[in-house]
Write a protein that holds these residues in place. Structure first.
Motif, PDB file in Angstrom:
ATOM      1  N   THR A  55      42.947 -78.818   7.150  1.00 52.08           N
ATOM      2  CA  THR A  55      43.369 -78.143   7.576  1.00 52.08           C
ATOM      3  C   THR A  55      43.227 -77.849   9.362  1.00 52.08           C
ATOM      4  OG1 THR A  55      43.032 -75.892   6.305  1.00 52.08           O
ATOM      5  CG2 THR A  55      43.083 -75.440   9.008  1.00 52.08           C
ATOM      6  N   GLY A  56      42.746 -79.273   9.296  1.00 47.43           N
ATOM      7  CA  GLY A  56      42.751 -79.545  10.952  1.00 47.43           C
ATOM      8  C   GLY A  56      43.490 -80.379  11.448  1.00 47.43           C
ATOM      9  N   VAL A  57      43.606 -81.134  10.171  1.00 45.74           N
ATOM     10  CA  VAL A  57      44.910 -82.882  10.446  1.00 45.74           C
ATOM     11  C   VAL A  57      45.814 -82.485  10.520  1.00 45.74           C
ATOM     12  CG1 VAL A  57      45.790 -84.460   8.904  1.00 45.74           C
ATOM     13  CG2 VAL A  57      43.453 -84.391   9.118  1.00 45.74           C
ATOM     14  N   LYS A  63      50.308 -80.790  16.448  1.00 44.96           N
ATOM     15  CA  LYS A  63      50.215 -80.538  18.413  1.00 44.96           C
ATOM     16  C   LYS A  63      50.450 -81.983  19.023  1.00 44.96           C
ATOM     17  CE  LYS A  63      46.531 -80.575  21.176  1.00 44.96           C
ATOM     18  NZ  LYS A  63      45.058 -80.370  21.573  1.00 44.96           N
ATOM     19  N   ASN A  64      50.335 -82.996  18.240  1.00 48.52           N
ATOM     20  CA  ASN A  64      50.385 -84.272  18.500  1.00 48.52           C
ATOM     21  C   ASN A  64      51.896 -84.765  18.275  1.00 48.52           C
ATOM     22  OD1 ASN A  64      48.440 -85.256  20.280  1.00 48.52           O
ATOM     23  ND2 ASN A  64      46.710 -84.588  18.291  1.00 48.52           N
ATOM     24  N   ASN A  80      48.044 -88.870   2.837  1.00 49.45           N
ATOM     25  CA  ASN A  80      47.447 -88.583   1.870  1.00 49.45           C
ATOM     26  C   ASN A  80      45.840 -88.732   2.509  1.00 49.45           C
ATOM     27  OD1 ASN A  80      49.015 -87.890  -0.146  1.00 49.45           O
ATOM     28  ND2 ASN A  80      49.749 -90.109  -0.169  1.00 49.45           N
ATOM     29  N   LEU A  81      44.828 -88.027   1.981  1.00 46.58           N
ATOM     30  CA  LEU A  81      42.874 -87.640   1.853  1.00 46.58           C
ATOM     31  C   LEU A  81      42.526 -88.161   0.979  1.00 46.58           C
ATOM     32  CD1 LEU A  81      44.025 -85.369   4.982  1.00 46.58           C
ATOM     33  CD2 LEU A  81      43.534 -87.847   5.207  1.00 46.58           C
ATOM     34  N   MET A 153      36.058 -86.370  12.565  1.00 43.47           N
ATOM     35  CA  MET A 153      36.955 -87.312  11.429  1.00 43.47           C
ATOM     36  C   MET A 153      38.909 -86.480  11.897  1.00 43.47           C
ATOM     37  SD  MET A 153      37.310 -89.365   9.329  1.00 43.47           S
ATOM     38  CE  MET A 153      35.527 -89.537   8.825  1.00 43.47           C
ATOM     39  N   GLN A 154      39.225 -85.737  12.310  1.00 39.65           N
ATOM     40  CA  GLN A 154      40.160 -85.485  13.119  1.00 39.65           C
ATOM     41  C   GLN A 154      40.754 -85.716  13.422  1.00 39.65           C
ATOM     42  OE1 GLN A 154      39.785 -80.716  13.217  1.00 39.65           O
ATOM     43  NE2 GLN A 154      39.817 -80.532  10.840  1.00 39.65           N
ATOM     44  N   ASP A 155      40.798 -86.238  15.369  1.00 43.24           N
ATOM     45  CA  ASP A 155      40.926 -86.991  15.748  1.00 43.24           C
ATOM     46  C   ASP A 155      40.324 -88.671  15.757  1.00 43.24           C
ATOM     47  OD1 ASP A 155      40.833 -84.459  17.244  1.00 43.24           O
ATOM     48  OD2 ASP A 155      38.192 -85.106  18.799  1.00 43.24           O
ATOM     49  N   LEU A 156      39.854 -88.880  14.837  1.00 44.65           N
ATOM     50  CA  LEU A 156      40.319 -89.908  14.313  1.00 44.65           C
ATOM     51  C   LEU A 156      40.930 -90.474  13.848  1.00 44.65           C
ATOM     52  CD1 LEU A 156      38.477 -93.336  14.650  1.00 44.65           C
ATOM     53  CD2 LEU A 156      37.482 -92.242  12.972  1.00 44.65           C
ATOM     54  N   ILE A 157      41.143 -89.747  12.180  1.00 49.19           N
ATOM     55  CA  ILE A 157      42.454 -89.388  11.611  1.00 49.19           C
ATOM     56  C   ILE A 157      43.553 -89.820  12.317  1.00 49.19           C
ATOM     57  CG2 ILE A 157      43.583 -88.575   9.734  1.00 49.19           C
ATOM     58  CD1 ILE A 157      40.561 -87.780   8.782  1.00 49.19           C
ATOM     59  N   ILE A 158      44.009 -88.750  13.070  1.00 47.56           N
ATOM     60  CA  ILE A 158      45.741 -88.471  14.407  1.00 47.56           C
ATOM     61  C   ILE A 158      46.005 -89.965  14.694  1.00 47.56           C
ATOM     62  CG2 ILE A 158      46.481 -86.586  15.096  1.00 47.56           C
ATOM     63  CD1 ILE A 158      46.485 -86.728  12.351  1.00 47.56           C
TER      64      ILE A 158
END
Length: 165
Positions: A55-57, A63-64, A80-81, A153-158
Protein backbone atom coordinates in the motif's frame (compact mmCIF):
# COMPACT_ATOMS: atom_id res chain seq x y z
CA UNK A 1 25.96 48.65 -5.56
CA UNK A 2 22.83 47.77 -7.56
CA UNK A 3 24.79 45.11 -9.46
CA UNK A 4 25.92 43.51 -6.18
CA UNK A 5 22.35 43.41 -4.85
CA UNK A 6 21.04 41.95 -8.12
CA UNK A 7 23.81 39.35 -8.14
CA UNK A 8 23.12 38.44 -4.50
CA UNK A 9 19.40 38.07 -5.28
CA UNK A 10 20.19 35.84 -8.26
CA UNK A 11 22.47 33.63 -6.12
CA UNK A 12 19.84 33.29 -3.39
CA UNK A 13 17.15 32.29 -5.90
CA UNK A 14 19.50 29.77 -7.55
CA UNK A 15 20.37 28.23 -4.17
CA UNK A 16 16.70 27.97 -3.22
CA UNK A 17 15.83 26.24 -6.48
CA UNK A 18 18.65 23.68 -6.17
CA UNK A 19 16.75 21.79 -3.47
CA UNK A 20 13.53 21.61 -5.48
CA UNK A 21 13.95 18.28 -7.27
CA UNK A 22 11.84 15.17 -7.15
CA UNK A 23 11.04 12.33 -9.50
CA UNK A 24 7.99 12.93 -11.62
CA UNK A 25 6.33 11.19 -14.51
CA UNK A 26 8.27 13.47 -16.85
CA UNK A 27 11.44 11.55 -15.92
CA UNK A 28 9.86 8.29 -17.03
CA UNK A 29 10.05 7.04 -20.62
CA UNK A 30 7.07 8.29 -22.58
CA UNK A 31 6.00 4.76 -23.56
CA UNK A 32 5.33 3.84 -19.90
CA UNK A 33 1.82 5.11 -19.24
CA UNK A 34 0.51 2.29 -17.05
CA UNK A 35 2.07 0.20 -14.29
CA UNK A 36 0.74 -2.86 -12.52
CA UNK A 37 1.94 -3.34 -8.96
CA UNK A 38 1.33 -7.01 -8.33
CA UNK A 39 0.15 -8.40 -5.02
CA UNK A 40 3.18 -8.80 -2.77
CA UNK A 41 4.66 -12.29 -2.46
CA UNK A 42 4.97 -12.55 1.32
CA UNK A 43 7.47 -15.16 2.59
CA UNK A 44 6.99 -14.15 6.24
CA UNK A 45 4.40 -15.20 8.80
CA UNK A 46 3.01 -11.66 9.12
CA UNK A 47 0.23 -11.10 6.53
CA UNK A 48 -0.35 -7.47 7.52
CA UNK A 49 3.27 -6.46 6.96
CA UNK A 50 3.19 -7.31 3.25
CA UNK A 51 -0.03 -5.36 2.72
CA UNK A 52 1.39 -2.30 4.49
CA UNK A 53 4.51 -2.31 2.31
CA UNK A 54 2.49 -2.74 -0.89
CA UNK A 55 0.00 0.00 0.00
CA UNK A 56 2.80 2.42 0.85
CA UNK A 57 4.65 1.67 -2.39
CA UNK A 58 1.46 2.31 -4.35
CA UNK A 59 0.94 5.64 -2.60
CA UNK A 60 4.53 6.75 -3.15
CA UNK A 61 4.38 5.67 -6.78
CA UNK A 62 1.26 7.78 -7.31
CA UNK A 63 2.91 10.72 -5.61
CA UNK A 64 6.25 10.48 -7.46
CA UNK A 65 5.01 9.36 -10.88
CA UNK A 66 1.60 10.98 -10.97
CA UNK A 67 1.01 10.85 -14.74
CA UNK A 68 1.48 7.09 -14.83
CA UNK A 69 -1.70 5.17 -14.03
CA UNK A 70 -1.63 2.18 -11.70
CA UNK A 71 -3.85 -0.57 -13.09
CA UNK A 72 -4.67 -4.21 -12.26
CA UNK A 73 -4.57 -5.65 -15.80
CA UNK A 74 -2.02 -5.71 -18.60
CA UNK A 75 0.28 -2.72 -18.22
CA UNK A 76 3.27 -1.13 -19.92
CA UNK A 77 5.38 -2.12 -16.89
CA UNK A 78 5.08 -4.62 -14.04
CA UNK A 79 6.28 -3.94 -10.50
CA UNK A 80 6.75 -7.07 -8.35
CA UNK A 81 7.66 -7.21 -4.68
CA UNK A 82 8.65 -10.18 -2.54
CA UNK A 83 8.82 -9.77 1.22
CA UNK A 84 11.76 -12.06 1.99
CA UNK A 85 12.17 -11.76 5.74
CA UNK A 86 11.28 -9.91 8.89
CA UNK A 87 13.28 -9.93 12.12
CA UNK A 88 12.92 -8.24 15.49
CA UNK A 89 16.06 -8.53 17.62
CA UNK A 90 17.43 -6.86 20.75
CA UNK A 91 19.98 -4.18 19.93
CA UNK A 92 21.10 -2.42 23.13
CA UNK A 93 21.09 -3.46 26.77
CA UNK A 94 21.34 -1.28 29.88
CA UNK A 95 23.63 -1.89 32.86
CA UNK A 96 20.99 -4.19 34.44
CA UNK A 97 21.19 -6.39 31.32
CA UNK A 98 17.68 -5.37 30.24
CA UNK A 99 16.91 -4.70 26.60
CA UNK A 100 16.59 -0.98 25.89
CA UNK A 101 16.20 -0.98 22.13
CA UNK A 102 15.20 -3.48 19.49
CA UNK A 103 15.92 -3.42 15.76
CA UNK A 104 13.25 -4.48 13.26
CA UNK A 105 14.71 -5.48 9.88
CA UNK A 106 12.77 -6.07 6.66
CA UNK A 107 14.25 -7.57 3.49
CA UNK A 108 12.46 -7.22 0.14
CA UNK A 109 13.18 -8.25 -3.46
CA UNK A 110 12.01 -5.93 -6.25
CA UNK A 111 11.54 -6.43 -9.99
CA UNK A 112 10.40 -3.60 -12.25
CA UNK A 113 9.95 -4.82 -15.82
CA UNK A 114 9.25 -2.80 -18.99
CA UNK A 115 6.74 -4.91 -20.96
CA UNK A 116 6.93 -2.63 -24.01
CA UNK A 117 10.71 -2.79 -24.52
CA UNK A 118 10.94 -6.22 -22.86
CA UNK A 119 13.73 -5.33 -20.47
CA UNK A 120 14.33 -5.07 -16.75
CA UNK A 121 14.11 -1.49 -15.53
CA UNK A 122 15.22 -2.17 -11.98
CA UNK A 123 15.94 -5.27 -9.95
CA UNK A 124 17.12 -5.74 -6.38
CA UNK A 125 17.42 -9.25 -5.00
CA UNK A 126 17.61 -8.09 -1.39
CA UNK A 127 16.88 -4.56 -0.17
CA UNK A 128 17.08 -4.11 3.57
CA UNK A 129 15.61 -1.46 5.85
CA UNK A 130 15.39 -1.26 9.61
CA UNK A 131 13.61 0.57 12.38
CA UNK A 132 14.77 0.88 15.97
CA UNK A 133 12.36 1.25 18.85
CA UNK A 134 13.02 1.98 22.52
CA UNK A 135 11.00 -0.06 25.02
CA UNK A 136 12.08 2.24 27.86
CA UNK A 137 10.21 5.04 26.06
CA UNK A 138 7.13 2.79 25.77
CA UNK A 139 7.66 2.30 22.05
CA UNK A 140 6.34 -0.92 20.52
CA UNK A 141 7.40 -3.28 17.75
CA UNK A 142 4.39 -2.81 15.49
CA UNK A 143 3.71 0.87 16.12
CA UNK A 144 7.26 2.21 16.10
CA UNK A 145 9.80 -0.36 14.88
CA UNK A 146 7.75 -1.72 11.98
CA UNK A 147 6.50 1.71 10.92
CA UNK A 148 10.03 3.10 10.76
CA UNK A 149 11.35 0.10 8.84
CA UNK A 150 8.41 0.10 6.41
CA UNK A 151 8.73 3.82 5.73
CA UNK A 152 12.44 3.47 4.99
CA UNK A 153 11.78 0.44 2.78
CA UNK A 154 9.07 2.16 0.76
CA UNK A 155 11.27 5.22 0.17
CA UNK A 156 14.20 3.01 -0.81
CA UNK A 157 12.12 0.98 -3.28
CA UNK A 158 10.59 4.00 -5.03
CA UNK A 159 13.78 6.07 -5.07
CA UNK A 160 15.82 3.21 -6.53
CA UNK A 161 13.16 2.15 -9.05
CA UNK A 162 12.52 5.65 -10.38
CA UNK A 163 16.21 6.57 -10.38
CA UNK A 164 16.92 3.75 -12.84
CA UNK A 165 14.75 5.27 -15.58
Amino acid sequence: MKNKIAFLGFVLIAIALCGCYSFTASTLPSHIRTVRIAEIDNKTLDPVLGNEIQTGVQELFRKNAGKVRLINGDADADFNLTLLSYTNKPENYNSADEVETYRVTIRVAVKFYDNVKERMIYEAKSLSADGVYDVLKNETEDRHGQERAIEKMQDLIITNALAKW
